[in-house]
Design a protein around this motif. Structure first.
Motif, PDB file in Angstrom:
ATOM      1  N   GLN A 347       0.851  -1.180   0.000  1.00 34.27           N
ATOM      2  CA  GLN A 347       0.000   0.000   0.000  1.00 34.27           C
ATOM      3  C   GLN A 347       0.893   1.238   0.000  1.00 34.27           C
ATOM      4  N   GLN A 363       3.992   0.141   2.424  1.00 34.94           N
ATOM      5  CA  GLN A 363       4.013  -0.833   3.499  1.00 34.94           C
ATOM      6  C   GLN A 363       3.130  -2.032   3.208  1.00 34.94           C
ATOM      7  N   LYS A 364       3.544  -3.148   3.788  1.00 32.31           N
ATOM      8  CA  LYS A 364       2.787  -4.395   3.675  1.00 32.31           C
ATOM      9  C   LYS A 364       3.213  -5.302   4.818  1.00 32.31           C
ATOM     10  N   SER A 366       4.707  -6.797   7.757  1.00 29.76           N
ATOM     11  CA  SER A 366       5.662  -6.443   8.804  1.00 29.76           C
ATOM     12  C   SER A 366       6.779  -5.527   8.332  1.00 29.76           C
ATOM     13  N   THR A 388       2.850  -7.475  12.427  1.00 30.32           N
ATOM     14  CA  THR A 388       2.261  -6.580  11.425  1.00 30.32           C
ATOM     15  C   THR A 388       2.361  -5.128  11.872  1.00 30.32           C
ATOM     16  N   LEU A 389       2.721  -4.284  10.935  1.00 31.02           N
ATOM     17  CA  LEU A 389       2.834  -2.849  11.211  1.00 31.02           C
ATOM     18  C   LEU A 389       1.575  -2.138  10.734  1.00 31.02           C
ATOM     19  N   SER A 390       0.994  -1.348  11.593  1.00 34.03           N
ATOM     20  CA  SER A 390      -0.157  -0.537  11.205  1.00 34.03           C
ATOM     21  C   SER A 390       0.335   0.782  10.633  1.00 34.03           C
ATOM     22  N   GLU A 391      -0.556   1.539  10.013  1.00 33.01           N
ATOM     23  CA  GLU A 391      -0.175   2.855   9.507  1.00 33.01           C
ATOM     24  C   GLU A 391       0.296   3.742  10.651  1.00 33.01           C
ATOM     25  N   ALA A 392      -0.347   3.622  11.806  1.00 35.33           N
ATOM     26  CA  ALA A 392       0.043   4.424  12.967  1.00 35.33           C
ATOM     27  C   ALA A 392       1.451   4.069  13.425  1.00 35.33           C
ATOM     28  N   ASP A 393       1.797   2.780  13.352  1.00 32.95           N
ATOM     29  CA  ASP A 393       3.154   2.357  13.724  1.00 32.95           C
ATOM     30  C   ASP A 393       4.194   3.005  12.817  1.00 32.95           C
TER      31      ASP A 393
END
Length: 408
Positions: A347, A363-364, A366, A388-393
């Motif tokens: 994304q 990002q995708k 991790s 998994t990484l979120s957008e906030a992360d």
């Protein structure tokens, strides 16, 4: 003197996740010579990162095209992402930036072409090139000076052991292919070995300089295109991170190992932040001191790397490898790279950092990449995590840097 564990941590000054190593292990067993092990490693490195002050080039949105090495996609779907040089420049960006990037590409192409065709550079005879699937070989010298060359795949390598003298024993391994090299080819191979093991000057290892002739040619091409060269880097480590790693190692293995961090190349986390801000920026690079550092290294022409851990809310840690690449430096774009699968599934979006710099983020799962085109350099970061990484992360990581301060 640094101990072996510290040297392993520092090897090549590059984070292991951001280096693609294509290498082969060659065991030599020649009559009258002690067997040796030669590991040939090709470092494909790249850091695609550029940061612009206050979002000056906000319109330059290219998504993944800015960092993916075009010719690197394989049938398996793997693709190389450069961490050291932009692969494409938006049309809307400052024309001078575009010209600088293209100028560096032309210069590297000329350098690579000269390296591939120059009669002054020894070449490895084709007979020694391993067949597909093979990653080790054993050379046995014959009475007429020729060599019988045995190639082994991973299954064969697993059966290679050391004998009582510490030499590799190939008797249980079955070769996947056997060839014969003439005496002339054997002599050429020996000359090639001597060449690749020699060093010349203080050039960055990515230029692969072994002789005075190569050094002069590199200088000539750099001058022709008005580009700088990277010379030996300054490599630094974190006292706190090293001591923490030693403690974890000792707890796991019941040892009492302690790295000597009195070496001046070990600094505190805060001191590492201050050093990179002093030598490569005109203000603080970090808004808050990271949780720990893998390493920091920099060159005198402005390129630098910060490899560190950042702690997210909840205590989770992420690995961050950021690299600032100067447009005015002769670079391959493959100094540091990362391998990804299915780049189209990442994304891609833009994000504005607290200092007003507009970043592009991919990002995708991790991992994530962020990059920005700055006036004089390209900054990119690879972010990875166990989960998994979120957008906030990712935004939290992105927001901890002052991109507008990059550059002297």
């Amino acid at each position: 003197m640094l101990n072996s564990l510290t040297l392993l941590r520092a090897m090549n000054g590059i984070h292991e996740e951001d280096v693609v190593m294509a290498g082969s292990i060659y065991y030599q067993n020649r009559k009258g010579k002690r067997s040796g092990k030669l590991i040939r490693i090709t470092l494909l490195a790249a850091v695609l990162a550029s940061l612009l002050t206050a979002g000056a080039y906000a319109k330059g949105f290219l998504g993944s095209k800015a960092i993916i090495i075009p010719e690197s996609e394989s049938e398996s779907g793997n693709t190389l992402v450069s961490i050291t040089q932009p692969q494409a420049v938006p049309e809307e960006i400052d024309r001078e930036v575009n010209e600088n990037v293209e100028n560096a590409k032309k210069a590297w192409s000329e350098w690579r072409s000269w390296r591939e065709t120059s009669p002054d550079i020894p070449r490895e005879p084709a007979v020694f090139a391993p067949p597909e699937g093979a990653s080790a070989s054993n050379y046995v010298e014959n009475e007429d000076g020729s060599l019988t060359v045995y190639f082994f795949d991973e299954a064969g390598i697993a059966k290679i052991h050391e004998d009582e003298n510490g030499e590799p024993d190939f008797s249980a391994a079955t070769p996947v292919e056997v060839r014969t090299a003439t005496a002339e080819e054997a002599a050429a191979e020996e000359a090639w070995h001597q060449y690749v093991q020699s060093e010349y000057g203080d050039y960055d290892f990515n230029y692969d300089i072994h002789t005075e002739t190569e050094g002069k040619k590199l200088e000539e091409i750099a001058a022709k295109y008005g580009l700088n060269l990277r010379h030996g880097s300054t490599l630094l480590w974190s006292k706190e991170t090293t001591e923490e790693a030693d403690a974890e190692f000792n707890a796991q293995f019941g040892t009492d190992f302690h790295t000597d961090t009195s070496d001046p190349r070990f600094l505190t986390n805060r001191e590492l932040c201050e050093r990179i801000s002093q030598v490569a920026c005109h203000g603080s690079l970090f808004r808050e001191t990271p949780r720990g550092f893998d390493k920091v290294y920099y060159f005198d022409e402005g390129s630098f790397c910060v490899s560190y851990d950042q702690e997210l809310s909840g205590g989770r840690r992420v690995n961050c490898y950021g690299y600032n690449s100067m447009y005015s430096t002769l670079s391959s774009g493959r100094e540091v790279v990362s391998r990804i699968t299915d780049p189209e599934s990442f994304q891609t979006r833009t994000h504005t950092a607290p200092d007003g710099t507009e970043l592009t983020i991919m990002q995708k799962g991790s991992e994530a990449f962020l990059y920005v085109y700055l006036q004089d350099s390209f900054f990119e970061m690879h972010i990875s995590s166990d989960g998994t990484l979120s957008e906030a992360d990712v935004d939290a990581v992105a927001d901890n840097l002052n991109y507008a301060n990059i550059g002297k």
